[in-house]
Scaffold this active site. Sequence first.
Site, PDB file in Angstrom:
ATOM      1  N   HIS A 269      18.605  63.685  -3.119  1.00  0.00           N
ATOM      2  CA  HIS A 269      18.351  63.198  -4.463  1.00  0.00           C
ATOM      3  C   HIS A 269      18.605  64.325  -5.448  1.00  0.00           C
ATOM      4  O   HIS A 269      18.444  65.508  -5.120  1.00  0.00           O
ATOM      5  CB  HIS A 269      16.901  62.705  -4.586  1.00  0.00           C
ATOM      6  CG  HIS A 269      16.608  62.004  -5.873  1.00  0.00           C
ATOM      7  ND1 HIS A 269      16.170  62.671  -6.996  1.00  0.00           N
ATOM      8  CD2 HIS A 269      16.698  60.690  -6.227  1.00  0.00           C
ATOM      9  CE1 HIS A 269      15.998  61.799  -7.977  1.00  0.00           C
ATOM     10  NE2 HIS A 269      16.317  60.599  -7.537  1.00  0.00           N
TER      11      HIS A 269
ATOM     12  N   HIS B 186      24.607  55.163  -9.941  1.00  0.00           N
ATOM     13  CA  HIS B 186      23.220  55.038 -10.416  1.00  0.00           C
ATOM     14  C   HIS B 186      22.489  53.921  -9.686  1.00  0.00           C
ATOM     15  O   HIS B 186      21.604  54.167  -8.877  1.00  0.00           O
ATOM     16  CB  HIS B 186      23.236  54.787 -11.925  1.00  0.00           C
ATOM     17  CG  HIS B 186      21.886  54.834 -12.579  1.00  0.00           C
ATOM     18  ND1 HIS B 186      20.737  55.239 -11.927  1.00  0.00           N
ATOM     19  CD2 HIS B 186      21.497  54.522 -13.844  1.00  0.00           C
ATOM     20  CE1 HIS B 186      19.717  55.179 -12.762  1.00  0.00           C
ATOM     21  NE2 HIS B 186      20.149  54.743 -13.931  1.00  0.00           N
TER      22      HIS B 186
ATOM     23  N   ASP C 192      16.567  54.592  -1.922  1.00  0.00           N
ATOM     24  CA  ASP C 192      17.643  53.668  -1.579  1.00  0.00           C
ATOM     25  C   ASP C 192      17.866  53.573  -0.077  1.00  0.00           C
ATOM     26  O   ASP C 192      18.453  52.597   0.404  1.00  0.00           O
ATOM     27  CB  ASP C 192      18.950  54.100  -2.256  1.00  0.00           C
ATOM     28  CG  ASP C 192      18.871  53.992  -3.770  1.00  0.00           C
ATOM     29  OD1 ASP C 192      18.449  52.940  -4.259  1.00  0.00           O
ATOM     30  OD2 ASP C 192      19.211  54.968  -4.459  1.00  0.00           O
TER      31      ASP C 192
END
Length: 455
Positions: free
Chosen positions: A332, A281, A391
Amino acid sequence: MGNNQFYELNPTIEDYVKQCKKTSHIDLDLYSQYEVKRGLRDLNGRGVLVGLTEISDVCSTKEVDGKLIPTEGSLFYRGYNVFDIVKNQKDSNHFGYEECVYLLLFGELPTPQQLNEFATLLATYRTLPTNFVRDIIMKAPSRDMMNTLARSVLTLYSYDENADDTSLPNVLRQCLQLISLFPQLSVYGYQAYNHYHEGQSLFIHLPREDYSTAENILHMLRPDSKFTPLEAKLLDIALILHMEHGGGNNSTFTTHLVSSSGTDTYSAIAAAIGSLKGPRHGGANIKVMGMFDDLKDNVKDWNDDEAIADYLTRLLHKQAFDRQGLIYGMGHAVYSLSDPRAVIFRSFVERLSEEKGRTDEFKLYSTVERLAPQIIAKERKIYKGVSPNVDFFSGFAYNMLDLPVELYTPIFAIARIAGWSAHRMDELIYNNKIMRPAYKYVGQHRDYPTKKKHD
C-alpha cells in the site's frame, strides 16, 4: 463521431498520436533538478502536505529518536480507531455504516435516538425523481457502472431547484441525498446493463425503509431479495472500511480540488467518481480476483506451497497473469507492516467462507498472504514492510456475496461518498481559496512564423 470515422482521416489519428508523443520529451532528470514531487509524493513515497483535516487519520509509522519507523497500520475516524468501531458493532445491528456516516459528517458518535433519527432521514431520501429510472437509467445503459453512476449524479443536478446553492445547509442536504441514492443508482444501473446488454431478466426492487444501506444493496440486487444476516453484516463492514481514508487519496483530493472552485455538489462528486473509476484507485480488487483465477488455472494443488511460491515469483518476473510484475493486493502507498482494514476484514471473510463452504479458497488466500511478502522481499528492495491491503480480501468477499464484478468499484463509491461529503463540507467551511498548484514550463519560447515562412 464514431471511432471508425477517425481512421478515415488523412493523416490518421495514429499519426496525430505520434506527433503528440514526439512533442512530449521532457527530460526526467528535470523533475529532480526542480524538486518536482511527481505524483505529489516525495522520494520516500510520502504525500506532499496540502491540507489539514480532523476527519480521519491514516497511521503507518511512529517516531523513534527523531526517525520514522514503520509500524502496524491503524485508521481513525474522527479520532476513533476503526478496530474499536467495528468491534462494537453488534451482529444483529446492521447500522454500522449509517453510524459512521453520522460520525464523519458531524464529528461525534450518535446516541441510539440520534442514529434512529438519522437512519430515518436517510431512508426518506431514498426516493429518485419521478420516471428517473425509466428516462435516465434505462435509456442508453452503459457497460461501465461507474460511467452510469457519474451520469446519474450529473443528471440529478437538473432535478434540483437549488443545484448551484453552495450554502452549508443546502450542500449537506445534497450530500445526504446522494449518500442515500448511491445504492439505487449503482444497482439499478447494473440491472439495466444486465438486461439490455446481457439479455437477463430485469429486476427493479424499491428500497425498504427498515433496511440499512448494506441490506438494501442485497435486497435490490438479488431477484428473490433474500440474504443471510452474516452476508449483510460483511457488506456493512466492507462499507465501513472503505468509506474514508484521509484527504490525500486521489478521489477525496479530487473532491477538495473541484470544490475549491466553488462548483456545485453534483459536479464535485461526479469528478470524484471519475477519479475512483481509474484502475489505479478503485479497481484493484478486480485485479486481485483476476490474478487468483489465473493462479487456480496454473496451480492445481492449492496445498503445494512450492508451486504457489513459483507462481508468485513468475508474477514478479512478468511471466504470469497480466505480465505487469505485480502481486496484486500486496502493499500500500501508506501502510507498511499491515493494513488495518485488511486485518479487520479477514476474520469476517473467513466466517463467510465457512458459511458458503469455500474454506479451501480462503486457505489459498491465506497461503498467498503468507508467502507473498517473503517472495517480494527476496526479489526486490523493500524500504518499508509489505502486507495485504484491503483489496486482497474484498474481491473474494464480494464474489462470495454473488456481487457481479461490474459492481465492485460502485460498492467502493457507495462507501466513499460518505468521506467525500465530509471533505466537501470541510473545504467549504475552512478553505476559501481555489487550489492552484504550479507547473514549471521547461520548453523554449519561439517566434511565430510569418506568412512568407509558411509559404
